[in-house]
Design a protein around this motif. Structure first.
Motif, PDB file in Angstrom:
ATOM      1  N   PRO A 260      80.501  18.629  38.876  1.00 42.48           N
ATOM      2  CA  PRO A 260      81.167  18.793  37.572  1.00 42.48           C
ATOM      3  C   PRO A 260      82.352  17.828  37.505  1.00 42.48           C
ATOM      4  O   PRO A 260      83.321  17.970  38.242  1.00 42.48           O
ATOM      5  CB  PRO A 260      81.632  20.259  37.587  1.00 42.48           C
ATOM      6  CG  PRO A 260      81.640  20.658  39.016  1.00 42.48           C
ATOM      7  CD  PRO A 260      80.705  19.772  39.759  1.00 42.48           C
ATOM      8  N   LEU A 261      82.241  16.869  36.641  1.00 45.60           N
ATOM      9  CA  LEU A 261      83.231  15.801  36.612  1.00 45.60           C
ATOM     10  C   LEU A 261      84.177  15.903  35.434  1.00 45.60           C
ATOM     11  O   LEU A 261      83.777  16.286  34.340  1.00 45.60           O
ATOM     12  CB  LEU A 261      82.533  14.445  36.490  1.00 45.60           C
ATOM     13  CG  LEU A 261      82.058  13.763  37.752  1.00 45.60           C
ATOM     14  CD1 LEU A 261      81.611  12.343  37.423  1.00 45.60           C
ATOM     15  CD2 LEU A 261      83.154  13.708  38.800  1.00 45.60           C
ATOM     16  N   VAL A 262      85.428  15.559  35.701  1.00 45.98           N
ATOM     17  CA  VAL A 262      86.358  15.318  34.595  1.00 45.98           C
ATOM     18  C   VAL A 262      86.934  13.928  34.823  1.00 45.98           C
ATOM     19  O   VAL A 262      86.954  13.443  35.956  1.00 45.98           O
ATOM     20  CB  VAL A 262      87.507  16.351  34.554  1.00 45.98           C
ATOM     21  CG1 VAL A 262      86.994  17.717  34.133  1.00 45.98           C
ATOM     22  CG2 VAL A 262      88.244  16.417  35.883  1.00 45.98           C
TER      23      VAL A 262
ATOM     24  N   ALA B 135      93.503  21.900  41.102  1.00 49.64           N
ATOM     25  CA  ALA B 135      94.278  23.130  40.959  1.00 49.64           C
ATOM     26  C   ALA B 135      94.663  23.353  39.493  1.00 49.64           C
ATOM     27  O   ALA B 135      94.510  24.437  38.943  1.00 49.64           O
ATOM     28  CB  ALA B 135      95.525  23.046  41.823  1.00 49.64           C
ATOM     29  N   GLY B 136      95.141  22.310  38.839  1.00 49.43           N
ATOM     30  CA  GLY B 136      95.591  22.474  37.443  1.00 49.43           C
ATOM     31  C   GLY B 136      94.662  21.779  36.462  1.00 49.43           C
ATOM     32  O   GLY B 136      93.524  21.458  36.800  1.00 49.43           O
ATOM     33  N   ASP B 137      95.156  21.570  35.250  1.00 49.74           N
ATOM     34  CA  ASP B 137      94.318  20.927  34.236  1.00 49.74           C
ATOM     35  C   ASP B 137      94.810  19.537  33.868  1.00 49.74           C
ATOM     36  O   ASP B 137      94.505  19.001  32.815  1.00 49.74           O
ATOM     37  CB  ASP B 137      94.191  21.811  32.992  1.00 49.74           C
ATOM     38  CG  ASP B 137      95.541  22.070  32.343  1.00 49.74           C
ATOM     39  OD1 ASP B 137      95.583  22.679  31.281  1.00 49.74           O
ATOM     40  OD2 ASP B 137      96.572  21.646  32.938  1.00 49.74           O
TER      41      ASP B 137
ATOM     42  N   CYS C 153      98.192  10.810  37.712  1.00 49.20           N
ATOM     43  CA  CYS C 153      99.208  10.361  36.749  1.00 49.20           C
ATOM     44  C   CYS C 153      99.662  11.468  35.790  1.00 49.20           C
ATOM     45  O   CYS C 153     100.479  11.220  34.910  1.00 49.20           O
ATOM     46  CB  CYS C 153      98.694   9.158  35.963  1.00 49.20           C
ATOM     47  SG  CYS C 153      97.420   9.594  34.761  1.00 49.20           S
ATOM     48  N   GLY C 154      99.100  12.655  35.948  1.00 47.36           N
ATOM     49  CA  GLY C 154      99.506  13.754  35.073  1.00 47.36           C
ATOM     50  C   GLY C 154      98.883  13.682  33.688  1.00 47.36           C
ATOM     51  O   GLY C 154      99.250  14.446  32.794  1.00 47.36           O
ATOM     52  N   GLY C 155      97.929  12.763  33.497  1.00 40.95           N
ATOM     53  CA  GLY C 155      97.309  12.570  32.186  1.00 40.95           C
ATOM     54  C   GLY C 155      96.357  13.697  31.807  1.00 40.95           C
ATOM     55  O   GLY C 155      95.998  14.545  32.638  1.00 40.95           O
ATOM     56  N   GLU C 156      95.954  13.660  30.541  1.00 39.42           N
ATOM     57  CA  GLU C 156      95.027  14.670  30.026  1.00 39.42           C
ATOM     58  C   GLU C 156      93.622  14.407  30.576  1.00 39.42           C
ATOM     59  O   GLU C 156      93.227  13.260  30.773  1.00 39.42           O
ATOM     60  CB  GLU C 156      95.004  14.524  28.494  1.00 39.42           C
ATOM     61  CG  GLU C 156      94.477  15.729  27.773  1.00 39.42           C
ATOM     62  CD  GLU C 156      94.345  15.446  26.277  1.00 39.42           C
ATOM     63  OE1 GLU C 156      93.430  16.008  25.668  1.00 39.42           O
ATOM     64  OE2 GLU C 156      95.155  14.642  25.750  1.00 39.42           O
TER      65      GLU C 156
ATOM     66  N   GLU D 115      86.769  17.285  29.176  1.00 43.26           N
ATOM     67  CA  GLU D 115      86.103  18.554  29.484  1.00 43.26           C
ATOM     68  C   GLU D 115      85.182  18.369  30.686  1.00 43.26           C
ATOM     69  O   GLU D 115      84.517  17.337  30.797  1.00 43.26           O
ATOM     70  CB  GLU D 115      85.244  18.988  28.289  1.00 43.26           C
ATOM     71  CG  GLU D 115      86.033  19.547  27.126  1.00 43.26           C
ATOM     72  CD  GLU D 115      86.791  20.798  27.504  1.00 43.26           C
ATOM     73  OE1 GLU D 115      86.152  21.719  28.034  1.00 43.26           O
ATOM     74  OE2 GLU D 115      88.021  20.838  27.282  1.00 43.26           O
ATOM     75  N   PRO D 116      85.106  19.360  31.594  1.00 44.82           N
ATOM     76  CA  PRO D 116      84.211  19.199  32.749  1.00 44.82           C
ATOM     77  C   PRO D 116      82.740  19.298  32.346  1.00 44.82           C
ATOM     78  O   PRO D 116      82.398  20.049  31.436  1.00 44.82           O
ATOM     79  CB  PRO D 116      84.581  20.370  33.664  1.00 44.82           C
ATOM     80  CG  PRO D 116      85.333  21.325  32.830  1.00 44.82           C
ATOM     81  CD  PRO D 116      85.857  20.608  31.633  1.00 44.82           C
ATOM     82  N   ARG D 117      81.921  18.503  32.988  1.00 42.53           N
ATOM     83  CA  ARG D 117      80.480  18.624  32.768  1.00 42.53           C
ATOM     84  C   ARG D 117      79.740  18.119  34.002  1.00 42.53           C
ATOM     85  O   ARG D 117      80.250  17.278  34.740  1.00 42.53           O
ATOM     86  CB  ARG D 117      80.037  17.841  31.530  1.00 42.53           C
ATOM     87  CG  ARG D 117      80.475  16.391  31.550  1.00 42.53           C
ATOM     88  CD  ARG D 117      80.246  15.735  30.218  1.00 42.53           C
ATOM     89  NE  ARG D 117      78.862  15.351  30.080  1.00 42.53           N
ATOM     90  CZ  ARG D 117      78.452  14.373  29.268  1.00 42.53           C
ATOM     91  NH1 ARG D 117      79.324  13.703  28.548  1.00 42.53           N
ATOM     92  NH2 ARG D 117      77.181  14.062  29.186  1.00 42.53           N
ATOM     93  N   LEU D 118      78.559  18.680  34.190  1.00 40.45           N
ATOM     94  CA  LEU D 118      77.744  18.208  35.306  1.00 40.45           C
ATOM     95  C   LEU D 118      77.319  16.807  34.956  1.00 40.45           C
ATOM     96  O   LEU D 118      76.605  16.579  33.981  1.00 40.45           O
ATOM     97  CB  LEU D 118      76.500  19.086  35.447  1.00 40.45           C
ATOM     98  CG  LEU D 118      76.456  20.026  36.633  1.00 40.45           C
ATOM     99  CD1 LEU D 118      75.065  20.566  36.806  1.00 40.45           C
ATOM    100  CD2 LEU D 118      76.946  19.377  37.924  1.00 40.45           C
TER     101      LEU D 118
END
Ligand code: ATP
Length: 453
Positions: free
Chosen positions: A92-94, A109-111, A116-119, A122-125
């Protein structure tokens, strides 16, 4: 050396020039375009071909230790199992929308992007490879992939090339061709697209000499870009840290270029060790090794891989060549393209459309075209015509005037220096050949006058 922080040209200017003059169009534009796919127009296809030819000349033609290959885009699916591509991209890649690093979302751990702390997307296989089916039945057994790199075609042909060319170590295989990646994010014009072209080298060396050959290729590849007119200060080496190295890579360095959006990868050079040949040997059951006559034993060569992108080189060449100045009392946009890369090498410009002058100019045009891509333009003022040629990087304009009919001479005007000379038509080809080859001719053959300063 202080590094320039910003490229001198904005992306919008390049995109607009490419569109306006027929270098690059959005793909399937009449249907609203197809995201991140591009079509190279009449001038773009010439520039692109010239880049590939220059690479081929330097990489294959002028070297004794390299041979070429053109392997098929569709390969046996086992290739991608052995290479790690099927397995390696099935998580599952973001992807970070800022720095484009990709992460396994279940490792985070986070979103936010840990780098770099960037946005994050959405995760997807996600597997980066485009999948399709071979034959009429769309089932698991008929799945094939569009290659995401040209490299694997060279690894699996290692034995074929070795046996048919009788090359000894160190030697390399070179290939240019299309690759496909279903990139999570695309953008920055042709910098990152889903269909692109690569120019790749797989250079096979004796283990133990790999470090030396890695360093050699890094320097060689930087010099190649500089030889095509890219300024050295716009290139920067970025060695990979231990943490970011792929598990099989012993060393890796990117050649970064100062693109309008900032420093970004133009080419990657990796020391891949024996990973690829070992993987394909064990997966295929074929012994992919090299018999070392000196040591009287079979060895598995290490591989140094300089992997460049045609489209990114195209973009870098345009960025570096783009300029605005003033010529003949007018503002102009010009591309300082290396003569080897210029889509059009010379343009024939008759001063008038009058029949006797036009037919005379067209004869010259037809003769030059036997040798080069040459343009012909008789519309509007001579100044306008010079501007049009400057903007597409044509190194020379050949002006035919009424005097030409009498003295059988024409004027050559040089794009960058704006110098003009008159040369006998008989010496026109020889003069252009020498000038396109980089000679700064001040004295011309067969009675031509010197450059008017
Ligand atoms: P990036 O980190 O920018 O995605 P990469 O490290 O995945 O690139 P490589 O696998 O090393 O790229 O591919 C070698 C070269 O192929 C790159 O340096 C680049 O010039 C070109 N390339 C790779 N992916 C693309 C793409 N999506 N669009 C255009 N060129 C590409």
């Amino acid at each position: 050396m202080t590094e320039p922080a910003k490229a001198k040209v904005e992306m919008e200017k390049l995109v607009s020039l490419c569109r306006r003059r027929g270098f690059i169009f959005p793909s399937s534009e009449i249907y609203g375009g197809l995201s991140s796919c591009w079509d190279y127009g009449p001038l773009g296809v010439e520039l692109k071909r010239n880049i590939k030819d220059a690479w081929w000349r330097a990489t294959v033609q002028q070297r004794d230790d390299m041979v070429g290959l053109d392997s098929s885009i569709l390969m046996h699916p086992q290739t991608w199992e052995a290479s790690g591509h099927v397995q390696g991209f099935s998580d599952p890649l973001v992807e970070c929308k800022g720095c484009h690093l990709r992460w396994r979302s279940d490792d985070l751990a986070g979103d936010k992007c840990p780098e770099c702390g960037g946005e994050l997307t959405e995760p997807r296989l996600f597997n980066l490879m485009f999948k399709t089916f071979m034959g009429p039945v769309e089932d698991k057994a008929s799945v094939v992939y569009l290659r995401p790199e040209t490299a694997q075609g060279m690894f699996v042909n290692f034995e074929n090339v070795l046996n048919t060319t009788r090359k000894r170590l160190p030697f390399g295989i070179a290939q240019v061709g299309k690759s496909f990646r279903n990139e999570v994010t695309t953008g920055n014009f042709i910098f990152r697209s889903r269909e692109f072209e690569q120019m790749e080298i797989e250079y096979f060396v004796r283990p133990g000499t790999d470090k030396q050959w890695f360093d050699y290729w890094v320097e060689e590849r930087v010099n190649w870009y500089v030889s095509l007119g890219i300024k050295r200060e716009n290139l920067k080496l970025r060695p990979h840290t231990k943490e970011e190295l792929a598990h099989y890579a012993r060393e890796c360095s990117d050649i970064n270029y100062l693109f309008p959006m900032g420093w970004a990868e133009l080419e990657g050079i990796a020391n891949r060790g024996d990973f690829d040949l070992v993987q394909h040997a064990s997966s295929s059951g074929k012994g992919l090794s090299y018999y070392d006559e000196e040591a009287k034993e079979h060895i598995v060569p290490y591989i140094i891989e300089p992997s460049a992108g045609v489209d990114r080189t195209f973009l870098a060449i345009l960025c570096d060549a783009y300029d605005e100045d003033e010529a003949e009392g007018e503002k102009r946009v010009l591309l300082h393209l290396h003569p080897d890369l210029a889509p059009i090498k010379a343009a024939v410009l008759p001063l008038s459309r009058k029949e006797h002058l036009a037919s005379f100019a067209k004869e010259i045009y037809a003769d030059l075209r036997k040798q080069w891509m040459v343009g012909y333009d008789d519309a509007q003022s001579i100044g306008r015509r010079y501007r049009r040629q400057d903007e597409i990087g044509t190194p020379f304009c050949v002006t035919v005037d009424f005097e030409s009919l009498e003295d059988k001479q024409v004027t050559i005007r040089e794009r960058d220096s704006l110098r003009q000379i008159r040369v006998p038509i008989d010496s026109l080809k020889a003069t252009l050949r020498a000038k396109l080859g980089g000679e700064d001719l001040f004295v011309l053959p067969d009675g031509g006058k010197v450059w008017k300063e």
